[in-house]
Write a protein that holds these residues in place. Structure first.
Motif, PDB file in Angstrom:
ATOM      1  N   GLY A 144      82.538  15.771  75.637  1.00 22.94           N
ATOM      2  CA  GLY A 144      83.878  16.227  75.988  1.00 22.94           C
ATOM      3  C   GLY A 144      84.118  17.688  75.638  1.00 22.94           C
ATOM      4  O   GLY A 144      83.351  18.582  76.009  1.00 22.94           O
ATOM      5  N   ALA A 145      85.173  17.922  74.858  1.00 22.89           N
ATOM      6  CA  ALA A 145      85.575  19.288  74.514  1.00 22.89           C
ATOM      7  C   ALA A 145      84.884  19.816  73.267  1.00 22.89           C
ATOM      8  O   ALA A 145      85.320  20.813  72.683  1.00 22.89           O
ATOM      9  N   ALA A 146      83.803  19.178  72.839  1.00 21.45           N
ATOM     10  CA  ALA A 146      83.137  19.569  71.594  1.00 21.45           C
ATOM     11  C   ALA A 146      82.046  20.615  71.815  1.00 21.45           C
ATOM     12  O   ALA A 146      81.266  20.893  70.901  1.00 21.45           O
ATOM     13  N   THR A 147      81.979  21.223  73.001  1.00 16.87           N
ATOM     14  CA  THR A 147      80.895  22.153  73.304  1.00 16.87           C
ATOM     15  C   THR A 147      80.907  23.373  72.392  1.00 16.87           C
ATOM     16  O   THR A 147      79.865  23.793  71.881  1.00 16.87           O
ATOM     17  N   LYS A 148      82.101  23.986  72.169  1.00 17.46           N
ATOM     18  CA  LYS A 148      82.149  25.207  71.365  1.00 17.46           C
ATOM     19  C   LYS A 148      81.724  24.969  69.921  1.00 17.46           C
ATOM     20  O   LYS A 148      80.873  25.705  69.394  1.00 17.46           O
ATOM     21  N   PRO A 149      82.284  23.982  69.197  1.00 18.43           N
ATOM     22  CA  PRO A 149      81.797  23.746  67.824  1.00 18.43           C
ATOM     23  C   PRO A 149      80.325  23.332  67.787  1.00 18.43           C
ATOM     24  O   PRO A 149      79.622  23.632  66.822  1.00 18.43           O
ATOM     25  N   TYR A 150      79.874  22.665  68.841  1.00 22.57           N
ATOM     26  CA  TYR A 150      78.457  22.285  68.938  1.00 22.57           C
ATOM     27  C   TYR A 150      77.594  23.547  68.965  1.00 22.57           C
ATOM     28  O   TYR A 150      76.615  23.669  68.220  1.00 22.57           O
ATOM     29  N   VAL A 151      77.943  24.496  69.856  1.00 22.19           N
ATOM     30  CA  VAL A 151      77.181  25.740  69.974  1.00 22.19           C
ATOM     31  C   VAL A 151      77.277  26.554  68.691  1.00 22.19           C
ATOM     32  O   VAL A 151      76.308  27.197  68.264  1.00 22.19           O
ATOM     33  N   LEU A 152      78.442  26.512  68.055  1.00 23.26           N
ATOM     34  CA  LEU A 152      78.623  27.229  66.791  1.00 23.26           C
ATOM     35  C   LEU A 152      77.659  26.703  65.733  1.00 23.26           C
ATOM     36  O   LEU A 152      76.987  27.482  65.030  1.00 23.26           O
ATOM     37  N   LEU A 153      77.561  25.388  65.574  1.00 25.54           N
ATOM     38  CA  LEU A 153      76.645  24.792  64.599  1.00 25.54           C
ATOM     39  C   LEU A 153      75.201  25.104  64.965  1.00 25.54           C
ATOM     40  O   LEU A 153      74.376  25.431  64.096  1.00 25.54           O
ATOM     41  N   ARG A 154      74.874  25.033  66.247  1.00 31.65           N
ATOM     42  CA  ARG A 154      73.509  25.324  66.697  1.00 31.65           C
ATOM     43  C   ARG A 154      73.096  26.744  66.335  1.00 31.65           C
ATOM     44  O   ARG A 154      72.021  26.978  65.774  1.00 31.65           O
ATOM     45  N   ASP A 155      73.951  27.724  66.645  1.00 27.58           N
ATOM     46  CA  ASP A 155      73.619  29.122  66.374  1.00 27.58           C
ATOM     47  C   ASP A 155      73.569  29.410  64.882  1.00 27.58           C
ATOM     48  O   ASP A 155      72.739  30.209  64.415  1.00 27.58           O
ATOM     49  N   ALA A 156      74.445  28.765  64.112  1.00 22.88           N
ATOM     50  CA  ALA A 156      74.449  28.971  62.662  1.00 22.88           C
ATOM     51  C   ALA A 156      73.161  28.440  62.043  1.00 22.88           C
ATOM     52  O   ALA A 156      72.591  29.057  61.130  1.00 22.88           O
ATOM     53  N   LEU A 157      72.698  27.293  62.502  1.00 25.06           N
ATOM     54  CA  LEU A 157      71.429  26.739  62.011  1.00 25.06           C
ATOM     55  C   LEU A 157      70.265  27.652  62.365  1.00 25.06           C
ATOM     56  O   LEU A 157      69.342  27.863  61.558  1.00 25.06           O
ATOM     57  N   THR A 158      70.288  28.199  63.577  1.00 26.32           N
ATOM     58  CA  THR A 158      69.214  29.096  64.016  1.00 26.32           C
ATOM     59  C   THR A 158      69.171  30.357  63.159  1.00 26.32           C
ATOM     60  O   THR A 158      68.101  30.796  62.721  1.00 26.32           O
ATOM     61  N   ASP A 159      70.328  30.937  62.901  1.00 23.91           N
ATOM     62  CA  ASP A 159      70.385  32.178  62.120  1.00 23.91           C
ATOM     63  C   ASP A 159      70.002  31.963  60.662  1.00 23.91           C
ATOM     64  O   ASP A 159      69.394  32.829  60.032  1.00 23.91           O
ATOM     65  N   SER A 160      70.336  30.807  60.114  1.00 24.97           N
ATOM     66  CA  SER A 160      70.070  30.554  58.695  1.00 24.97           C
ATOM     67  C   SER A 160      68.649  30.077  58.444  1.00 24.97           C
ATOM     68  O   SER A 160      68.188  30.054  57.300  1.00 24.97           O
ATOM     69  N   ASP A 161      67.927  29.685  59.499  1.00 24.76           N
ATOM     70  CA  ASP A 161      66.572  29.131  59.377  1.00 24.76           C
ATOM     71  C   ASP A 161      66.564  27.942  58.407  1.00 24.76           C
ATOM     72  O   ASP A 161      65.679  27.784  57.576  1.00 24.76           O
TER      73      ASP A 161
END
Length: 347
Positions: free
Chosen positions: A116-133
């Motif tokens: 549903g409308a959870a795309t933005k927080p989903y992408v936020l968590l994804r990018d944060a995990l990528t940046d933090s390794d």
């Protein structure tokens, strides 16, 4: 793909609605048990071992065997009262460096899709995990069982990896671990050289399941009514080498030859080993096999050329000596009584 679970990833006060999909699938060719003569499917009846009657699914419960013939029966109500986490929540416990998670703990993998409308927080968590390794350590309830899992990023998608609990990993207990085995520096250097010569970039697509391909070909041939072509036999593995350094050197040379590089002797690797002229067991075996016939021929030639010729020479020399001695006698006889020539009579 079809979603097998719907819920939410929860970390802090943030909640992300997700759908869960199985990320992997087994490609094994599955068979049914059939009657050999007519191909009929084999069926099994669920019967009670006490009264011998067939039991329906509704009358089947779970039992825990205590041993000695005692059984504890658990019903659905018993499982419902267990302190299981919310069945539709993925609770983030902490974020840890990815290299700290031992791969032996990984079990099954699932893709997470934003719901549903959870795309933005989903992408936020994804990018944060990528940046933090880092990876997120989570708990989730799947199939009526609480499981430890990790959340990480793969190809732009959050991937949930369920994990084994630490007490589910066995501790290796082997006798050789207590033995005092010493590896010599030259052997370690040659083994490292072998690793370097076989180093490469991992490309999963480069590997195939040859057995499954061959089995599928057999099935296709059966369906089409044609003869099954037997695959070529794989090359036999070389015999185990008696000398470890010889086997390592031969392995390095073979790996370099496959890459079009010069052998180890030409690259100075031979300095790392005291056995500079050692050959592999396979090469030695081939050389020995190839040398059997020539060895016999050489032996025969030697016997003929060294023994036979002098023997003949010696024999000839003996005859010659005998002839000389006889000739001496005949010469003395000739000198004492010269032979008279008899004139020919005309016819």
């Amino acid at each position: 793909m079809r979603a097998i679970w719907r819920g939410a990833v929860s970390f802090g006060l943030v909640s992300i609605g997700v759908r869960l999909y199985s990320a992997t699938e087994e490609k094994d060719i599955r068979f049914n048990q059939v009657h050999r003569t007519d191909g009929g499917r084999i069926k099994y009846k669920r019967t009670c071992s006490i009264d011998g009657e067939e039991v329906s699914y509704d009358d089947i419960a779970k039992g825990y065997d205590l041993g000695g013939g005692e059984m504890v029966i658990l019903t659905d109500e018993d499982f419902a009262e267990l302190p299981l986490t919310t069945s539709h929540a993925i609770d983030v416990l902490e974020f840890v460096p990815a290299e700290q998670v031992d791969p032996i703990l990984y079990n099954k993998a699932y893709f997470l899709e934003p719901d549903g409308a959870a795309t933005k927080p989903y992408v936020l968590l994804r990018d944060a995990l990528t940046d933090s390794d880092r990876v997120a350590i989570v708990k989730v309830a799947l199939r009526q069982r609480e499981q430890l899992a990790t959340l990480r990023v793969r190809e732009g998608v959050l991937l949930l990896n369920t994990m084994l609990w630490p007490d589910e990993v066995r501790v290796p207990d082997f006798g050789f671990l207590d033995e005092d085995i010493t590896v010599r520096p030259p052997e370690l250097a040659m083994a490292s050289s072998l690793i370097d010569s076989m180093a490469g970039e991992f490309q999963p697509d480069a590997f195939t399941d040859d057995y499954r391909t061959a089995l599928q070909e057999v099935i296709n041939a059966k369906v089409e009514g044609r003869e099954v072509v037997q695959p070529e036999e794989a090359e036999e593995a070389p015999a185990a080498a008696v000398d470890l350094m010889a086997a390592l050197r031969a392995s390095v040379d073979r790996a370099r030859a496959a890459r079009g590089e010069e052998p180890s002797e030409g690259r100075g690797v031979a300095k790392a080993t005291p056995i500079s002229a050692a050959k592999s067991a396979q090469q030695a075996a081939k050389a020995a096999k190839a040398a059997k016939t020539p060895a016999k021929k050489t032996a025969q030639k030697k016997a003929t050329g060294t023994t036979g010729a002098p023997a003949k020479k010696a024999a000839a020399g003996t005859k010659s000596t005998g002839a000389k001695s006889t000739g001496t006698k005949s010469t003395s006889v000739k000198k004492s009584t010269p032979a008279k020539k008899t004139p020919r009579k005309s016819a």
